[in-house]
Design a protein around this motif. Structure first.
Motif: not given
Lengths: 326, 295, 231
Positions: C80, C82, C86, C88-91, C94-95, C98-101, C144-145
């Motif tokens: 998804f 959105p 979405a 992430f400001g604290s990432l 690259t993070e 790579m976040l979604p597994p 990322r997805i």
């Protein structure tokens, strides 16, 4: 915390006695009757403990129930009220009524100062800040010479009230305590049902809207806090007169926790909840006093059970069952 | 004798060291509170009780099983962490959909239960826990004698705090945590089991408290009220640092420990209140705390 | 591939979806068109399990997902993106990427992603994902997805508020990922953009799917469509 446990009252639209709904008026009259009859049946000392605990809880409930702010530091105002009252009674030989009033003013003044710092935050933050500020008051009381440190102020004479009523007999003391409690109870009720109380309600429901309507919400919250802390000071002061002692016990965070528990058990945001809660927790403490730390364990367990399964409290549950506002 | 600001140097450094040690405990406890607050949005009022349980676990391990200090430093956080998982899964998780204040009330109640039970079984007087042989004695630093154990506490705390910080800020597990703090729903929609992440976070925060408890055991006697003495000050430190800030809690914890130590030298009467006075000043000018970002 | 039947959804007291039904076949790009408040975003969030209360049936490759938590839906192979992106400001960038597994084999590797989105490679070291421009954030949210191996992508208004040149780039990206075998469910306000990428269009009104228009009939259905969308 939205303490909107109170359902729409059947008679809410036509307030009767002192702005009470009919159900509340019946409750109030029952309470008055109990206050008059019970001292002939039960120990007045025990009843006075309940009444002062109830006044303290009602004062606390004004904040959590009607402003939506959970103070975790109300012991500071209760305890300082007790200290100042006991001190002036013992060393200045003040009239008991004046000393109690002075204790209340101390609570209110301290409430103004600490409330000014805390009131800008809400929710968990407000709870944490009030807790920490009260801890500061605790350490101050531990160090300050006038509180008597670990010993507290002991052997405080009850003296006379209004210059003419000697208080050394428990029944005389009882009537004074009962009078103070009823006055405090009605004051809170008056505040809630005044235009001021309506603004508080509006703030609790939607603060940004209240702000956009031109209300200085901080001022309203701070005034409510001062009233609440004033009455907490009165409650502490009255207790110190009854028992002739003011100690560190009154300013501990455990005391702050007590009043939260009392109000939670009775029903946050209900009119009679704090009173019922005070009856329950005071009786519980009285009964469990012989079992040492089991008091703490029981209090903790009651907290856990109330939060998990019984969030409306005793009066809140009854009110919901009967579809009344109590 | 060397004098600094008219104070004998050994006294000054001695109090500074005591301040650093208190600061080490403040930092570890505030850090645990912060990571729990970040993920669960509750203030863990049971933190002091769990710190105490950590110390007791070390004591029990030693007295009943003969397991010494260093294994206890690992085992106790694991045991208390498991206890934390049970608490989170069975009780705390019931409240996530409600106002966060209920979480505060619940953990406050849990703290009372835990502390009361320990007082019943162990009484209020403390039990001694010896400094392990390897860390006994003192070393001469030239300007003062440093008891080795105290030096060890400061170093161990620094290592643990900064490792925790590095894990959160520099690893992918940390990235998941940060993301879940920001927007848990979206992170779940990526296939990450956020409820489990929350449980793990709680266990880690609690484990940190237990680790601090084991470190504290040889310094303070192991007693049911040992958490109480720290935790109220730690709450003030969390308010000063800004809730939920990782680095903020570490720096504020150590910093205020040192300030407290210095106050003991220059104006001992105020040493207990100085942290709270700092809090008042911070609240006056920065209501969100020194490192706080969010409302 | 995805079969939605009689989907109802609620936010608290308000009943938003009233029995929406539609299907998406493997390899298709399908859009949900409709006015604001027709229930398009709620439909996406319902598929993803992000709506507090829902009823009906959502089948993905035969498996019923209506009661499943979001993480299980994602693991089944749905991803998804959105509307609010979405990021992430604290990432770091690259993070964020790579976040979604990885939930299944067959996702794009990072090198391919950087080929598709050269801008992201340049900005990879940016410390806060939210420091990117709106267009870059949208690219990142889609990129990322693509990594995860999810084969059904839900894209909620990917062109909203972006400059025309970036909208074109997103159009190219969608056609490219379709070519690579991904299936896309797209929510769009801009049906002219939708026409450049989609095979079929579903029209939503008042929480229901009221019409389906194959893309080749879009031109001839303009009058009808104008009425639906009120443009």
């Amino acid at each position: 915390m939205s303490a909107s446990a109170t359902p729409v009252a059947l008679g809410a639209a036509r307030p009767g006695l002192f702005g009470f709904t009919r159900a509340q008026a019946v409750g109030f009259l029952l309470m008055l009757a109990a206050i008059v009859v019970l001292p002939h049946v039960l120990y007045p000392i025990f009843l006075m403990r309940i009444l002062t605990a109830a006044l303290f809880a009602c004062a606390f409930n004004l904040m959590i129930g009607y402003v939506g702010l959970l103070s975790f530091g109300h012991a500071a105002f209760y305890g300082m009220g007790a200290y100042v009252c006991a001190w002036t009674l013992k060393f200045w030989h003040l009239d008991a009524a004046a000393a109690i009033l002075l204790g209340g003013l101390t609570g209110g003044l301290l409430g103004l100062a600490l409330g000014y710092l805390a009131i800008r935050r809400s929710g968990i933050y407000f709870a944490m800040i009030t807790l920490a500020l009260a801890q500061m008051v605790y350490f101050f009381c531990l160090e300050a010479p006038f509180t008597g440190g670990e010993d507290g102020i002991q052997q405080v004479p009850r003296g006379t009230a209004f210059g003419i009523f000697p208080l050394h007999q428990d029944m005389a003391m009882y009537w004074l305590v009962a009078g103070i409690f009823i006055a405090g109870f009605l004051l809170i009720h008056r505040v809630i049902h005044s235009p001021f109380g309506q603004v508080l309600k509006a703030i609790r429901e939607n603060e940004p809207r209240a702000t956009s309507l031109g209300y200085r919400t901080m001022h309203y919250k701070l005034i409510a806090f001062v009233i609440s802390t004033f009455l907490s000071g009165i409650a502490g002061a009255t207790t110190s007169v009854v028992f002739g002692i003011a100690t560190l016990d009154g300013v501990t965070s455990a005391r702050s926790g007590d009043v939260v528990l009392t109000t939670l058990v009775g029903g946050l945001g209900t009119v009679f909840g704090p009173v019922v809660g005070a009856i329950v927790t005071t009786s519980m403490e009285n009964y469990l006093a012989q079992f040492g730390s089991w008091v703490t364990v029981t209090q903790g367990a009651v907290f856990v059970v109330c939060v998990l399964a019984f969030r409306r409290g005793i009066v809140g549950e009854i009110a919901a069952k009967l579809r009344l506002s109590l | 004798m060397m004098m600094i600001f008219g104070i004998p140097a050994p006294l000054l450094f001695g109090q500074l060291l005591l301040g650093l040690i208190n600061g080490a405990f403040y930092a570890m406890l505030a850090l645990g509170l912060s990571i729990i607050f970040g993920m669960l949005n509750i203030i863990n009022f049971a933190h002091g009780a769990l710190f105490m349980m950590g110390a007791f676990a070390a004591w029990v391990l030693l007295h009943y099983l003969g397991i010494g200090y260093f294994p206890a430093l690992i085992l106790s956080p694991i045991l208390i962490g498991i206890f934390g998982i049970v608490l989170e899964r069975t009780l705390i998780s019931q409240l996530y959909k409600l106002d966060h204040l209920y979480g505060l009330l619940l953990t406050f109640g849990l703290a009372l239960v835990i502390q009361g039970l320990f007082r019943n079984y162990y009484g209020s007087s403390g039990m001694p826990y010896d400094i392990p042989d390897a860390l006994q004695g003192a070393t001469n630093l030239g300007f003062m004698y440093l008891p080795i154990y105290r030096g060890w506490v400061v170093i161990a705390a620094l290592v643990v705090c900064f490792s925790t910080w590095a894990i959160i800020e520099k690893t992918f597990l940390g990235a998941r945590l940060r993301a879940a703090t920001e927007n848990p729903a979206m992170v779940r929609a990526f296939g990450i089991n956020v409820p489990r992440l929350i449980t793990i976070t709680y266990a880690c925060g609690v484990g940190l408290a237990a680790f601090a408890g084991v470190l504290a055991a040889p310094i303070y006697s192991v007693n049911p009220d040992m958490g109480d003495n720290f935790i109220n000050t730690v709450f003030a430190i969390v308010v000063i640092g800004g809730m939920g800030s990782i680095l903020g809690s570490i720096i504020t914890g150590f910093g205020l420990g040192v300030i407290e130590g210095l106050t003991k030298v220059f104006y001992p009467q105020a040493s207990a209140t100085v942290v709270f006075l700092v809090m008042v000043i911070v609240l006056l000018f920065l209501p969100r705390g020194l490192f706080g970002k969010t409302a | 591939m995805l079969e939605v039947k009689d989907l109802n959804a609620w936010y608290g007291e308000s009943h938003v979806l009233h029995g929406a039904s539609f299907e998406v076949r493997e390899g298709e790009v399908v859009t949900l068109l409709g006015r604001n408040g027709a229930g398009k975003t709620t439909t996406m969030k319902s598929i993803m399990g992000l709506v507090p209360r829902r009823q009906g049936s959502i089948r993905y490759r035969g498996a019923e997902l209506i009661g499943a938590p979001p993480e299980r839906i994602a693991r089944a192979g749905i991803a998804f993106c959105p509307e609010e992106r979405a990021i992430f400001g604290s990432l770091s960038v690259t993070e964020n990427l790579m976040l979604p597994p990885v939930v299944a084999p067959g996702g794009l590797d990072v090198a391919t992603i950087y080929e598709l989105f050269p801008n992201l490679k340049e900005r990879a070291s940016t410390a806060h994902g939210t420091k990117l421009s709106g267009g870059e954030q949208q690219m990142l949210a889609i990129a990322r997805i693509l990594r995860t191996g999810a084969k059904l992508l839900l894209l909620d208004e990917p062109t909203e508020g972006l400059a025309p040149v970036i909208v074109q780039q997103i159009g190219r990206t969608i056609r490219e990922i379709k070519k690579r075998g991904f299936t896309v469910l797209l929510v769009e306000q801009n049906f002219r953009f939708a026409a450049t990428v989609a095979d079929r269009h579903y029209v939503m009104e008042h929480g229901q799917v009221v019409d389906m228009i194959p893309n080749h009939l879009l031109e001839s259905s303009m009058d009808k469509l104008h009425e639906y969308l009120g443009v």
